[in-house]
Motif scaffolding. Sequence first.
Motif, PDB file in Angstrom:
ATOM      1  N   ARG A  44       0.835  -1.190   0.000  1.00 15.00           N
ATOM      2  CA  ARG A  44       0.000   0.000   0.000  1.00 15.00           C
ATOM      3  C   ARG A  44       0.874   1.246   0.000  1.00 15.00           C
ATOM      4  NH1 ARG A  44      -4.498  -2.146   4.429  1.00 15.00           N
ATOM      5  NH2 ARG A  44      -5.476  -3.651   3.016  1.00 15.00           N
ATOM      6  N   GLU A  45       0.350   2.313  -0.583  1.00 14.38           N
ATOM      7  CA  GLU A  45       1.086   3.550  -0.730  1.00 14.38           C
ATOM      8  C   GLU A  45       0.679   4.529   0.369  1.00 14.38           C
ATOM      9  OE1 GLU A  45      -0.110   5.617  -4.208  1.00 14.38           O
ATOM     10  OE2 GLU A  45       1.331   7.253  -3.978  1.00 14.38           O
ATOM     11  N   LEU A  46       1.641   5.076   1.103  1.00 11.47           N
ATOM     12  CA  LEU A  46       1.343   6.090   2.102  1.00 11.47           C
ATOM     13  C   LEU A  46       0.945   7.380   1.399  1.00 11.47           C
ATOM     14  CD1 LEU A  46       1.291   7.028   5.077  1.00 11.47           C
ATOM     15  CD2 LEU A  46       3.678   7.707   4.769  1.00 11.47           C
ATOM     16  N   VAL A  47      -0.230   7.870   1.713  1.00  6.69           N
ATOM     17  CA  VAL A  47      -0.735   9.107   1.110  1.00  6.69           C
ATOM     18  C   VAL A  47      -0.416  10.303   2.007  1.00  6.69           C
ATOM     19  CG1 VAL A  47      -2.805  10.320   0.358  1.00  6.69           C
ATOM     20  CG2 VAL A  47      -2.575   7.867  -0.073  1.00  6.69           C
ATOM     21  N   ALA A  48      -0.718  10.173   3.306  1.00  5.19           N
ATOM     22  CA  ALA A  48      -0.503  11.284   4.233  1.00  5.19           C
ATOM     23  C   ALA A  48      -0.404  10.740   5.648  1.00  5.19           C
ATOM     24  CB  ALA A  48      -1.626  12.300   4.138  1.00  5.19           C
ATOM     25  N   THR A  57       3.039  16.794   9.804  1.00  2.00           N
ATOM     26  CA  THR A  57       2.282  16.191   8.718  1.00  2.00           C
ATOM     27  C   THR A  57       3.249  15.899   7.584  1.00  2.00           C
ATOM     28  OG1 THR A  57       1.706  18.339   7.768  1.00  2.00           O
ATOM     29  CG2 THR A  57       0.093  17.345   9.248  1.00  2.00           C
ATOM     30  N   LYS A  58       2.938  14.886   6.821  1.00  2.00           N
ATOM     31  CA  LYS A  58       3.728  14.603   5.639  1.00  2.00           C
ATOM     32  C   LYS A  58       2.823  14.004   4.574  1.00  2.00           C
ATOM     33  CE  LYS A  58       5.540  10.077   7.055  1.00  2.00           C
ATOM     34  NZ  LYS A  58       6.797   9.315   7.314  1.00  2.00           N
ATOM     35  N   TYR A  59       3.248  14.186   3.325  1.00  3.02           N
ATOM     36  CA  TYR A  59       2.420  13.798   2.191  1.00  3.02           C
ATOM     37  C   TYR A  59       3.255  13.118   1.119  1.00  3.02           C
ATOM     38  CZ  TYR A  59      -0.847  17.113   4.274  1.00  3.02           C
ATOM     39  OH  TYR A  59      -1.681  17.763   5.139  1.00  3.02           O
ATOM     40  N   ALA A  60       2.606  12.236   0.392  1.00  2.00           N
ATOM     41  CA  ALA A  60       3.216  11.697  -0.812  1.00  2.00           C
ATOM     42  C   ALA A  60       3.368  12.838  -1.823  1.00  2.00           C
ATOM     43  CB  ALA A  60       2.341  10.595  -1.399  1.00  2.00           C
ATOM     44  N   ASP A  61       4.423  12.790  -2.603  1.00  2.00           N
ATOM     45  CA  ASP A  61       4.658  13.846  -3.595  1.00  2.00           C
ATOM     46  C   ASP A  61       3.471  14.009  -4.536  1.00  2.00           C
ATOM     47  OD1 ASP A  61       8.240  13.230  -4.024  1.00  2.00           O
ATOM     48  OD2 ASP A  61       7.131  14.413  -2.548  1.00  2.00           O
ATOM     49  N   SER A  62       2.809  12.918  -4.825  1.00  2.00           N
ATOM     50  CA  SER A  62       1.725  12.939  -5.804  1.00  2.00           C
ATOM     51  C   SER A  62       0.487  13.691  -5.315  1.00  2.00           C
ATOM     52  CB  SER A  62       1.339  11.508  -6.174  1.00  2.00           C
ATOM     53  OG  SER A  62       0.938  10.785  -5.035  1.00  2.00           O
ATOM     54  N   VAL A  63       0.402  13.947  -3.993  1.00  2.00           N
ATOM     55  CA  VAL A  63      -0.797  14.610  -3.472  1.00  2.00           C
ATOM     56  C   VAL A  63      -0.487  15.949  -2.802  1.00  2.00           C
ATOM     57  CG1 VAL A  63      -1.854  12.346  -3.120  1.00  2.00           C
ATOM     58  CG2 VAL A  63      -0.816  13.534  -1.170  1.00  2.00           C
ATOM     59  N   LYS A  64       0.776  16.315  -2.702  1.00  2.00           N
ATOM     60  CA  LYS A  64       1.147  17.573  -2.057  1.00  2.00           C
ATOM     61  C   LYS A  64       0.456  18.746  -2.731  1.00  2.00           C
ATOM     62  CE  LYS A  64       5.678  16.407  -0.161  1.00  2.00           C
ATOM     63  NZ  LYS A  64       7.147  16.554  -0.314  1.00  2.00           N
ATOM     64  N   GLY A  65      -0.093  19.630  -1.905  1.00  2.00           N
ATOM     65  CA  GLY A  65      -0.787  20.798  -2.429  1.00  2.00           C
ATOM     66  C   GLY A  65      -2.246  20.550  -2.774  1.00  2.00           C
ATOM     67  N   ARG A  66      -2.642  19.283  -2.779  1.00  2.00           N
ATOM     68  CA  ARG A  66      -4.038  18.962  -3.115  1.00  2.00           C
ATOM     69  C   ARG A  66      -4.767  18.307  -1.943  1.00  2.00           C
ATOM     70  NH1 ARG A  66      -5.128  15.231  -6.811  1.00  2.00           N
ATOM     71  NH2 ARG A  66      -3.185  14.053  -6.514  1.00  2.00           N
ATOM     72  N   PHE A  67      -4.068  17.524  -1.157  1.00  2.00           N
ATOM     73  CA  PHE A  67      -4.675  16.818  -0.035  1.00  2.00           C
ATOM     74  C   PHE A  67      -4.207  17.450   1.274  1.00  2.00           C
ATOM     75  CE2 PHE A  67      -5.232  12.316  -2.073  1.00  2.00           C
ATOM     76  CZ  PHE A  67      -5.870  12.894  -3.153  1.00  2.00           C
ATOM     77  N   THR A  68      -5.083  17.419   2.274  1.00  2.00           N
ATOM     78  CA  THR A  68      -4.741  17.907   3.606  1.00  2.00           C
ATOM     79  C   THR A  68      -5.211  16.907   4.642  1.00  2.00           C
ATOM     80  OG1 THR A  68      -4.991  20.208   2.879  1.00  2.00           O
ATOM     81  CG2 THR A  68      -4.981  19.788   5.248  1.00  2.00           C
ATOM     82  N   ILE A  69      -4.298  16.490   5.506  1.00  2.00           N
ATOM     83  CA  ILE A  69      -4.653  15.598   6.601  1.00  2.00           C
ATOM     84  C   ILE A  69      -4.807  16.431   7.866  1.00  2.00           C
ATOM     85  CG2 ILE A  69      -2.233  15.061   7.173  1.00  2.00           C
ATOM     86  CD1 ILE A  69      -3.194  12.184   7.822  1.00  2.00           C
ATOM     87  N   SER A  70      -5.791  16.071   8.677  1.00  2.00           N
ATOM     88  CA  SER A  70      -6.014  16.763   9.941  1.00  2.00           C
ATOM     89  C   SER A  70      -6.616  15.778  10.930  1.00  2.00           C
ATOM     90  CB  SER A  70      -6.931  17.975   9.752  1.00  2.00           C
ATOM     91  OG  SER A  70      -8.207  17.571   9.279  1.00  2.00           O
ATOM     92  N   SER A  84      -8.960  18.961  -5.992  1.00  2.00           N
ATOM     93  CA  SER A  84      -8.383  18.842  -7.334  1.00  2.00           C
ATOM     94  C   SER A  84      -8.106  17.384  -7.681  1.00  2.00           C
ATOM     95  CB  SER A  84      -7.090  19.662  -7.428  1.00  2.00           C
ATOM     96  OG  SER A  84      -7.323  21.021  -7.134  1.00  2.00           O
ATOM     97  N   LEU A  85      -9.087  16.559  -7.445  1.00  2.00           N
ATOM     98  CA  LEU A  85      -8.906  15.124  -7.640  1.00  2.00           C
ATOM     99  C   LEU A  85      -8.661  14.783  -9.105  1.00  2.00           C
ATOM    100  CD1 LEU A  85     -11.511  13.865  -5.070  1.00  2.00           C
ATOM    101  CD2 LEU A  85      -9.120  13.151  -5.143  1.00  2.00           C
TER     102      LEU A  85
END
Length: 114
Positions: A44-48, A57-70, A84-85
Amino acid sequence: VWLVESGGGSVQPGGSLRLSCVASGFPFSRYEMNWYRRGSGKERELVAAIGGQIKFTKYADSVKGRFTISRDNEKNTVYLEMNSLKPEDSDVYYCNVRRVTDYWGHGTQVTVSS
């Protein structure tokens, strides 16, 4: 440990979804919480990820700027706001916590298609 995801669904490219994961059975505020997706590989791929006692917080490069974890520690809930899916974001998304071993939710399907 119980992790229950919700919020998946079908959206058009450019749309948004918010995933939620309600946790129980452990001291939620102390633990890092993660969102993964199944991905195309064997693992499985870590998304956030979002820290517990240590704030980060940290994000996969593919979702940076589009996804937010809280997280909301009062509600034992972690969120993944997805904006921006893209079609390539289509996948099953899993909530995860690591306490000696990994615990997973059942997953929630996200489909991005026109």
